[in-house]
Design a protein around this motif. Structure first.
Motif, PDB file in Angstrom:
ATOM      1  N   ALA A   1       4.017   7.840  -3.443  1.00 31.59           N
ATOM      2  CA  ALA A   1       3.875   7.703  -4.898  1.00 31.59           C
ATOM      3  C   ALA A   1       4.208   6.295  -5.386  1.00 31.59           C
ATOM      4  N   LYS A   2       4.572   5.422  -4.463  1.00 31.83           N
ATOM      5  CA  LYS A   2       4.922   4.026  -4.778  1.00 31.83           C
ATOM      6  C   LYS A   2       6.060   3.964  -5.804  1.00 31.83           C
ATOM      7  N   LYS A   3       7.004   4.888  -5.654  1.00 30.81           N
ATOM      8  CA  LYS A   3       8.197   4.864  -6.506  1.00 30.81           C
ATOM      9  C   LYS A   3       9.460   4.702  -5.671  1.00 30.81           C
ATOM     10  N   ASN A   4       9.312   4.761  -4.358  1.00 31.42           N
ATOM     11  CA  ASN A   4      10.493   4.591  -3.533  1.00 31.42           C
ATOM     12  C   ASN A   4      10.140   3.900  -2.227  1.00 31.42           C
ATOM     13  N   SER A   5      11.189   3.402  -1.599  1.00 29.43           N
ATOM     14  CA  SER A   5      11.030   2.672  -0.353  1.00 29.43           C
ATOM     15  C   SER A   5      12.309   2.834   0.456  1.00 29.43           C
ATOM     16  N   SER A   6      12.213   2.584   1.744  1.00 27.29           N
ATOM     17  CA  SER A   6      13.398   2.651   2.588  1.00 27.29           C
ATOM     18  C   SER A   6      13.361   1.552   3.631  1.00 27.29           C
ATOM     19  N   LEU A   7      14.566   1.176   4.031  1.00 35.72           N
ATOM     20  CA  LEU A   7      14.751   0.236   5.130  1.00 35.72           C
ATOM     21  C   LEU A   7      15.653   0.903   6.148  1.00 35.72           C
ATOM     22  N   HIS A   8      15.186   1.021   7.369  1.00 35.25           N
ATOM     23  CA  HIS A   8      15.954   1.666   8.424  1.00 35.25           C
ATOM     24  C   HIS A   8      16.215   0.649   9.527  1.00 35.25           C
ATOM     25  N   ILE A   9      17.478   0.552   9.923  1.00 40.03           N
ATOM     26  CA  ILE A   9      17.840  -0.331  11.031  1.00 40.03           C
ATOM     27  C   ILE A   9      18.291   0.543  12.197  1.00 40.03           C
ATOM     28  N   THR A  10      17.660   0.357  13.329  1.00 44.63           N
ATOM     29  CA  THR A  10      18.010   1.092  14.537  1.00 44.63           C
ATOM     30  C   THR A  10      19.043   0.308  15.336  1.00 44.63           C
ATOM     31  N   ALA A  11      20.061   1.006  15.798  1.00 46.31           N
ATOM     32  CA  ALA A  11      21.088   0.386  16.661  1.00 46.31           C
ATOM     33  C   ALA A  11      21.627  -0.899  16.049  1.00 46.31           C
ATOM     34  N   THR A  12      22.369  -0.742  14.974  1.00 45.81           N
ATOM     35  CA  THR A  12      22.875  -1.908  14.239  1.00 45.81           C
ATOM     36  C   THR A  12      23.670  -2.846  15.136  1.00 45.81           C
ATOM     37  N   GLN A  13      23.630  -4.112  14.754  1.00 46.25           N
ATOM     38  CA  GLN A  13      24.408  -5.153  15.425  1.00 46.25           C
ATOM     39  C   GLN A  13      25.247  -5.862  14.362  1.00 46.25           C
ATOM     40  N   THR A  14      26.252  -6.587  14.810  1.00 50.69           N
ATOM     41  CA  THR A  14      27.119  -7.277  13.842  1.00 50.69           C
ATOM     42  C   THR A  14      26.341  -8.303  13.021  1.00 50.69           C
TER      43      THR A  14
ATOM     44  N   LYS B   1       7.151  -2.734  10.667  1.00 46.14           N
ATOM     45  CA  LYS B   1       8.315  -2.885  11.538  1.00 46.14           C
ATOM     46  C   LYS B   1       8.552  -4.339  11.862  1.00 46.14           C
ATOM     47  N   GLN B   2       9.828  -4.680  11.931  1.00 43.19           N
ATOM     48  CA  GLN B   2      10.258  -5.995  12.393  1.00 43.19           C
ATOM     49  C   GLN B   2      11.382  -5.742  13.386  1.00 43.19           C
ATOM     50  N   LYS B   3      11.074  -5.754  14.644  1.00 42.61           N
ATOM     51  CA  LYS B   3      12.049  -5.502  15.697  1.00 42.61           C
ATOM     52  C   LYS B   3      12.781  -4.188  15.415  1.00 42.61           C
ATOM     53  N   ARG B   4      14.058  -4.235  15.109  1.00 38.50           N
ATOM     54  CA  ARG B   4      14.824  -2.999  14.890  1.00 38.50           C
ATOM     55  C   ARG B   4      14.742  -2.498  13.447  1.00 38.50           C
ATOM     56  N   LEU B   5      14.023  -3.200  12.588  1.00 47.59           N
ATOM     57  CA  LEU B   5      13.937  -2.835  11.180  1.00 47.59           C
ATOM     58  C   LEU B   5      12.608  -2.156  10.888  1.00 47.59           C
ATOM     59  N   THR B   6      12.663  -1.016  10.194  1.00 49.27           N
ATOM     60  CA  THR B   6      11.458  -0.298   9.787  1.00 49.27           C
ATOM     61  C   THR B   6      11.475  -0.131   8.274  1.00 49.27           C
ATOM     62  N   PHE B   7      10.404  -0.537   7.640  1.00 48.34           N
ATOM     63  CA  PHE B   7      10.279  -0.494   6.191  1.00 48.34           C
ATOM     64  C   PHE B   7       9.185   0.495   5.826  1.00 48.34           C
ATOM     65  N   GLN B   8       9.453   1.311   4.788  1.00 50.14           N
ATOM     66  CA  GLN B   8       8.458   2.264   4.322  1.00 50.14           C
ATOM     67  C   GLN B   8       8.293   2.157   2.823  1.00 50.14           C
ATOM     68  N   PHE B   9       7.057   2.382   2.375  1.00 54.52           N
ATOM     69  CA  PHE B   9       6.761   2.445   0.954  1.00 54.52           C
ATOM     70  C   PHE B   9       6.260   3.853   0.684  1.00 54.52           C
ATOM     71  N   GLY B  10       6.852   4.529  -0.272  1.00 54.96           N
ATOM     72  CA  GLY B  10       6.525   5.920  -0.515  1.00 54.96           C
ATOM     73  C   GLY B  10       5.097   6.142  -0.977  1.00 54.96           C
TER      74      GLY B  10
ATOM     75  N   LYS C   1       0.814  -1.215   0.000  1.00 55.62           N
ATOM     76  CA  LYS C   1       0.000   0.000   0.000  1.00 55.62           C
ATOM     77  C   LYS C   1       0.849   1.267   0.000  1.00 55.62           C
ATOM     78  N   SER C   2       0.355   2.288  -0.654  1.00 51.44           N
ATOM     79  CA  SER C   2       1.010   3.592  -0.670  1.00 51.44           C
ATOM     80  C   SER C   2       1.160   4.106   0.759  1.00 51.44           C
ATOM     81  N   GLY C   3       2.373   4.531   1.103  1.00 55.85           N
ATOM     82  CA  GLY C   3       2.615   5.083   2.429  1.00 55.85           C
ATOM     83  C   GLY C   3       2.737   4.056   3.545  1.00 55.85           C
ATOM     84  N   GLU C   4       2.728   2.793   3.177  1.00 59.91           N
ATOM     85  CA  GLU C   4       2.740   1.731   4.188  1.00 59.91           C
ATOM     86  C   GLU C   4       4.048   1.717   4.976  1.00 59.91           C
ATOM     87  N   VAL C   5       3.935   1.466   6.269  1.00 58.00           N
ATOM     88  CA  VAL C   5       5.085   1.328   7.151  1.00 58.00           C
ATOM     89  C   VAL C   5       4.934   0.020   7.922  1.00 58.00           C
TER      90      VAL C   5
END
Lengths: 115, 112
Positions: free
Chosen positions: B68-81, B57-66, B51-55
């Motif tokens: 306009a459905k042309k872009n997306s991002s993956l954000h990791i909080t407090a990275t681990q090895t 989360k999976q634990k420390r990972l946050t995924f977003q869909f723009g 879905k457009s604008g969908e967010v």
């Protein structure tokens, strides 16, 4: 099977020889992809099979490369007259439904080394 | 042809720092999937957004869909090895049938 199976896992061949790489997808998966991945690089799309539709061969780099999928299940990727630049890991993936609703399951890959 | 680009190509972070990878398509995507490939391994599915604008989360990972459905991002909080690897987005490009198109990937290295 439990997952996507690829064979051989490793293949060393001499330049100019032909090689065949096999992919056994998860039973019932209608979509099957072949990708090529060179060391440290991304996934290079090669070919896509979906059900009984004509395959999308738009990623095959040359006419030395061909693939078939028999009976909607096992697929074979054939590389004729191998060149050194063909050295890479060849990954196969399958999915249960169209990608809009199905995740891709990847095999472990076949590592090809052309001497 | 259709291209799905990811930035950055490579990022090296200190353990505990955050990390974000961005996925950009020249055309609208019907969906976006994210995969992780550990060194020496094969890509493994993480999540799918539709879905457009969908967010999601999976634990420390946050995924977003723009929107306009042309872009997306993956954000990791407090990275681990254990987050080390290459992250790929993959999208279904509208109008190009049902073939999934993979992004160029972002390789993440984490200093312990």
């Amino acid at each position: 099977g439990a997952g996507v199976s690829q064979s051989p896992s490793n293949k060393v061949t001499e330049k100019g020889k032909d090689v065949e790489l096999r992919c056994d997808p998860i039973s019932g998966h209608t979509a099957l992809y072949w990708y090529r991945q060179s060391l440290g690089q991304g996934l290079e799309f090669l070919i896509y099979f979906q059900g009984n539709s004509a395959p999308d061969k738009s990623g095959l780099p040359s006419d030395r490369f061909s693939a078939e999928r028999t009976g909607g299940s096992v697929s074979t990727l054939t590389i004729q007259r191998t060149q050194q630049e063909d050295s890479a890991v060849y990954l196969c993936a399958s999915s249960l439904m169209r990608p809009n609703t199905g995740e891709l399951f990847f095999g472990e890959g076949s590592r090809l080394t052309v001497l | 042809g259709q291209q799905v680009m990811q930035i950055p190509q490579y990022q090296h972070v200190q353990e505990g720092e955050d990390f974000t990878t961005y996925c950009n398509s020249s055309t609208t995507l019907s969906n976006i999937q994210w995969y992780k490939q550990r060194p020496g391994g094969h890509p493994v599915f993480l999540i799918q957004l539709v879905k457009s604008g969908e967010v999601k989360k999976q634990k420390r990972l946050t995924f977003q869909f723009g929107e306009a459905k042309k872009n997306s991002s993956l954000h990791i909080t407090a990275t681990q090895t254990t987050d080390v690897g290459t992250y790929f987005c993959a999208g279904l490009v509208e109008g190009s049938g049902d073939k999934l198109t993979f992004g160029t990937g972002t390789r993440l290295a984490v200093r312990p």
